[in-house]
Motif scaffolding. Structure first.
Motif, PDB file in Angstrom:
ATOM      1  N   GLY A  38       0.773  -1.232   0.000  1.00 54.36           N
ATOM      2  CA  GLY A  38       0.000   0.000   0.000  1.00 54.36           C
ATOM      3  C   GLY A  38       0.805   1.283   0.000  1.00 54.36           C
ATOM      4  N   THR A  39       2.102   1.223  -0.361  1.00 55.20           N
ATOM      5  CA  THR A  39       2.906   2.447  -0.397  1.00 55.20           C
ATOM      6  C   THR A  39       3.694   2.521  -1.704  1.00 55.20           C
ATOM      7  OG1 THR A  39       4.986   1.596   0.501  1.00 55.20           O
ATOM      8  CG2 THR A  39       3.293   2.213   2.094  1.00 55.20           C
ATOM      9  N   THR A  40       4.301   3.664  -1.913  1.00 52.86           N
ATOM     10  CA  THR A  40       5.193   3.828  -3.061  1.00 52.86           C
ATOM     11  C   THR A  40       6.632   3.965  -2.586  1.00 52.86           C
ATOM     12  OG1 THR A  40       4.862   6.224  -3.006  1.00 52.86           O
ATOM     13  CG2 THR A  40       3.411   4.936  -4.464  1.00 52.86           C
ATOM     14  N   ASP A  41       6.903   3.569  -1.338  1.00 54.87           N
ATOM     15  CA  ASP A  41       8.234   3.693  -0.758  1.00 54.87           C
ATOM     16  C   ASP A  41       9.083   2.444  -1.009  1.00 54.87           C
ATOM     17  OD1 ASP A  41      10.139   5.211   0.551  1.00 54.87           O
ATOM     18  OD2 ASP A  41       9.602   4.455   2.525  1.00 54.87           O
ATOM     19  N   ASP A  42       8.754   1.695  -2.055  1.00 55.51           N
ATOM     20  CA  ASP A  42       9.477   0.476  -2.394  1.00 55.51           C
ATOM     21  C   ASP A  42      10.783   0.829  -3.098  1.00 55.51           C
ATOM     22  OD1 ASP A  42       7.065  -0.699  -1.587  1.00 55.51           O
ATOM     23  OD2 ASP A  42       6.332  -0.804  -3.640  1.00 55.51           O
ATOM     24  N   GLY A  43      11.683  -0.124  -3.134  1.00 57.04           N
ATOM     25  CA  GLY A  43      12.920   0.087  -3.879  1.00 57.04           C
ATOM     26  C   GLY A  43      14.008  -0.866  -3.448  1.00 57.04           C
ATOM     27  N   CYS A  44      15.174  -0.680  -4.044  1.00 50.71           N
ATOM     28  CA  CYS A  44      16.347  -1.490  -3.743  1.00 50.71           C
ATOM     29  C   CYS A  44      17.508  -0.564  -3.387  1.00 50.71           C
ATOM     30  CB  CYS A  44      16.729  -2.341  -4.953  1.00 50.71           C
ATOM     31  SG  CYS A  44      15.475  -3.560  -5.427  1.00 50.71           S
ATOM     32  N   TRP A  45      18.271  -0.964  -2.383  1.00 52.22           N
ATOM     33  CA  TRP A  45      19.357  -0.140  -1.892  1.00 52.22           C
ATOM     34  C   TRP A  45      20.618  -0.966  -1.698  1.00 52.22           C
ATOM     35  CZ3 TRP A  45      14.351   0.307  -0.456  1.00 52.22           C
ATOM     36  CH2 TRP A  45      13.753   1.573  -0.539  1.00 52.22           C
ATOM     37  N   HIS A  46      21.762  -0.360  -2.006  1.00 52.32           N
ATOM     38  CA  HIS A  46      23.045  -0.904  -1.585  1.00 52.32           C
ATOM     39  C   HIS A  46      23.183  -0.564  -0.114  1.00 52.32           C
ATOM     40  CE1 HIS A  46      24.645  -1.866  -5.541  1.00 52.32           C
ATOM     41  NE2 HIS A  46      24.183  -0.707  -5.971  1.00 52.32           N
ATOM     42  N   LEU A  47      23.844  -1.431   0.646  1.00 48.81           N
ATOM     43  CA  LEU A  47      24.085  -1.166   2.061  1.00 48.81           C
ATOM     44  C   LEU A  47      25.577  -1.183   2.341  1.00 48.81           C
ATOM     45  CD1 LEU A  47      21.414  -3.423   3.837  1.00 48.81           C
ATOM     46  CD2 LEU A  47      21.219  -1.026   3.180  1.00 48.81           C
ATOM     47  N   SER A  48      25.966  -0.428   3.327  1.00 43.53           N
ATOM     48  CA  SER A  48      27.338  -0.399   3.803  1.00 43.53           C
ATOM     49  C   SER A  48      27.273  -0.349   5.320  1.00 43.53           C
ATOM     50  CB  SER A  48      28.053   0.836   3.258  1.00 43.53           C
ATOM     51  OG  SER A  48      29.349   0.918   3.776  1.00 43.53           O
ATOM     52  N   ARG A  49      28.132  -1.126   5.975  1.00 45.83           N
ATOM     53  CA  ARG A  49      28.114  -1.160   7.435  1.00 45.83           C
ATOM     54  C   ARG A  49      29.248  -0.293   7.975  1.00 45.83           C
ATOM     55  NH1 ARG A  49      26.300  -5.682  10.950  1.00 45.83           N
ATOM     56  NH2 ARG A  49      26.196  -6.872   9.050  1.00 45.83           N
ATOM     57  N   GLY A  50      28.885   0.650   8.842  1.00 45.37           N
ATOM     58  CA  GLY A  50      29.882   1.507   9.462  1.00 45.37           C
ATOM     59  C   GLY A  50      30.577   0.805  10.604  1.00 45.37           C
ATOM     60  N   GLU A  51      31.718   1.330  11.002  1.00 42.76           N
ATOM     61  CA  GLU A  51      32.467   0.751  12.116  1.00 42.76           C
ATOM     62  C   GLU A  51      31.661   0.755  13.410  1.00 42.76           C
ATOM     63  OE1 GLU A  51      36.320   2.493  12.548  1.00 42.76           O
ATOM     64  OE2 GLU A  51      36.813   2.160  10.437  1.00 42.76           O
ATOM     65  N   ASP A  52      30.723   1.696  13.526  1.00 42.05           N
ATOM     66  CA  ASP A  52      29.903   1.791  14.732  1.00 42.05           C
ATOM     67  C   ASP A  52      28.650   0.925  14.657  1.00 42.05           C
ATOM     68  OD1 ASP A  52      28.407   3.154  12.870  1.00 42.05           O
ATOM     69  OD2 ASP A  52      28.285   5.018  14.022  1.00 42.05           O
ATOM     70  N   GLY A  53      28.516   0.118  13.585  1.00 44.09           N
ATOM     71  CA  GLY A  53      27.379  -0.780  13.444  1.00 44.09           C
ATOM     72  C   GLY A  53      26.216  -0.221  12.655  1.00 44.09           C
ATOM     73  N   ARG A  54      26.233   1.087  12.348  1.00 45.66           N
ATOM     74  CA  ARG A  54      25.145   1.658  11.554  1.00 45.66           C
ATOM     75  C   ARG A  54      25.171   1.100  10.141  1.00 45.66           C
ATOM     76  NH1 ARG A  54      25.451   7.843  11.452  1.00 45.66           N
ATOM     77  NH2 ARG A  54      27.657   7.389  11.636  1.00 45.66           N
ATOM     78  N   LEU A  55      23.987   1.054   9.535  1.00 47.38           N
ATOM     79  CA  LEU A  55      23.869   0.670   8.126  1.00 47.38           C
ATOM     80  C   LEU A  55      23.618   1.933   7.320  1.00 47.38           C
ATOM     81  CD1 LEU A  55      21.670  -2.546   8.265  1.00 47.38           C
ATOM     82  CD2 LEU A  55      24.135  -2.383   7.896  1.00 47.38           C
ATOM     83  N   PHE A  56      24.434   2.146   6.306  1.00 48.82           N
ATOM     84  CA  PHE A  56      24.262   3.282   5.415  1.00 48.82           C
ATOM     85  C   PHE A  56      23.587   2.786   4.146  1.00 48.82           C
ATOM     86  CE2 PHE A  56      27.763   4.250   8.188  1.00 48.82           C
ATOM     87  CZ  PHE A  56      27.514   5.551   8.558  1.00 48.82           C
ATOM     88  N   TRP A  57      22.600   3.526   3.662  1.00 49.78           N
ATOM     89  CA  TRP A  57      21.784   3.137   2.507  1.00 49.78           C
ATOM     90  C   TRP A  57      22.168   3.994   1.307  1.00 49.78           C
ATOM     91  CZ3 TRP A  57      16.977   0.144   3.177  1.00 49.78           C
ATOM     92  CH2 TRP A  57      16.866  -0.413   4.447  1.00 49.78           C
ATOM     93  N   PHE A  58      22.288   3.350   0.143  1.00 50.72           N
ATOM     94  CA  PHE A  58      22.653   4.042  -1.092  1.00 50.72           C
ATOM     95  C   PHE A  58      21.688   3.646  -2.197  1.00 50.72           C
ATOM     96  CE2 PHE A  58      26.393   3.678   1.491  1.00 50.72           C
ATOM     97  CZ  PHE A  58      27.026   4.894   1.354  1.00 50.72           C
ATOM     98  N   THR A  59      21.303   4.606  -3.013  1.00 52.28           N
ATOM     99  CA  THR A  59      20.393   4.353  -4.121  1.00 52.28           C
ATOM    100  C   THR A  59      21.099   3.546  -5.207  1.00 52.28           C
ATOM    101  OG1 THR A  59      21.002   6.396  -5.222  1.00 52.28           O
ATOM    102  CG2 THR A  59      19.131   6.498  -3.686  1.00 52.28           C
ATOM    103  N   LYS A  60      20.346   3.181  -6.224  1.00 54.65           N
ATOM    104  CA  LYS A  60      20.860   2.353  -7.318  1.00 54.65           C
ATOM    105  C   LYS A  60      22.114   2.943  -7.951  1.00 54.65           C
ATOM    106  CE  LYS A  60      19.343   0.323 -11.688  1.00 54.65           C
ATOM    107  NZ  LYS A  60      18.204   0.169 -12.605  1.00 54.65           N
ATOM    108  N   ASP A  61      22.167   4.273  -8.067  1.00 58.24           N
ATOM    109  CA  ASP A  61      23.322   4.906  -8.703  1.00 58.24           C
ATOM    110  C   ASP A  61      24.451   5.216  -7.712  1.00 58.24           C
ATOM    111  OD1 ASP A  61      22.393   7.096  -7.300  1.00 58.24           O
ATOM    112  OD2 ASP A  61      22.110   8.362  -9.066  1.00 58.24           O
ATOM    113  N   GLY A  62      24.302   4.763  -6.464  1.00 51.64           N
ATOM    114  CA  GLY A  62      25.357   4.946  -5.476  1.00 51.64           C
ATOM    115  C   GLY A  62      25.261   6.210  -4.656  1.00 51.64           C
ATOM    116  N   THR A  63      24.184   6.972  -4.822  1.00 54.28           N
ATOM    117  CA  THR A  63      23.981   8.197  -4.058  1.00 54.28           C
ATOM    118  C   THR A  63      23.490   7.850  -2.653  1.00 54.28           C
ATOM    119  OG1 THR A  63      23.359   9.344  -6.082  1.00 54.28           O
ATOM    120  CG2 THR A  63      22.728  10.389  -3.996  1.00 54.28           C
ATOM    121  N   PRO A  64      24.066   8.447  -1.611  1.00 56.70           N
ATOM    122  CA  PRO A  64      23.571   8.175  -0.253  1.00 56.70           C
ATOM    123  C   PRO A  64      22.099   8.561  -0.121  1.00 56.70           C
ATOM    124  CG  PRO A  64      25.653   9.360  -0.182  1.00 56.70           C
ATOM    125  CD  PRO A  64      25.201   9.378  -1.612  1.00 56.70           C
TER     126      PRO A  64
END
Length: 112
Positions: free
Chosen positions: A74-100
């Protein structure tokens, strides 16, 4: 920016599909999006149970081409993301073209 696995973005290396799958399968994830806290459970069968601003929602997840793909009902917030794990355990999300993806911040895996 290229989107192949292992690429470095903002000093962080993207996780491979296998790393993403190991990290999120059966895991709880919590974060902040657009200033609002959300929580999600990634069921091993591929479903998502979550809450955002106190409201429950459901969806599905899968790993495709070394990206975490989310499909929310029921939303339009779908998609696919690259993930990167920071040293502090956070997950950083990047769009298909690599933009944060600056909307998804302070994302962490919550201990099982």
């Amino acid at each position: 920016m290229l989107t192949s696995p292992g690429i470095v973005a903002e000093g962080k290396e993207f996780m491979s599909g296998e790393e993403i799958e190991r990290a999120v399968t059966g895991a709880h994830m919590a974060g902040v999006e657009d200033g609002t806290t959300w929580k999600e459970y990634f069921d091993p069968a591929g479903s998502i149970e979550g809450s955002w601003a106190g409201r429950a929602y459901q969806g599905t997840w899968a790993v495709q081409s070394d990206r975490l793909c989310l499909d929310y009902q029921g939303t339009t917030d779908d998609g696919c993301w690259h993930l990167s794990r920071g040293e502090d355990g956070r997950l950083f999300w990047f769009t298909k073209d690599g933009t944060p993806d600056r909307r998804r911040t302070e994302v962490r895996l919550v201990p099982r």
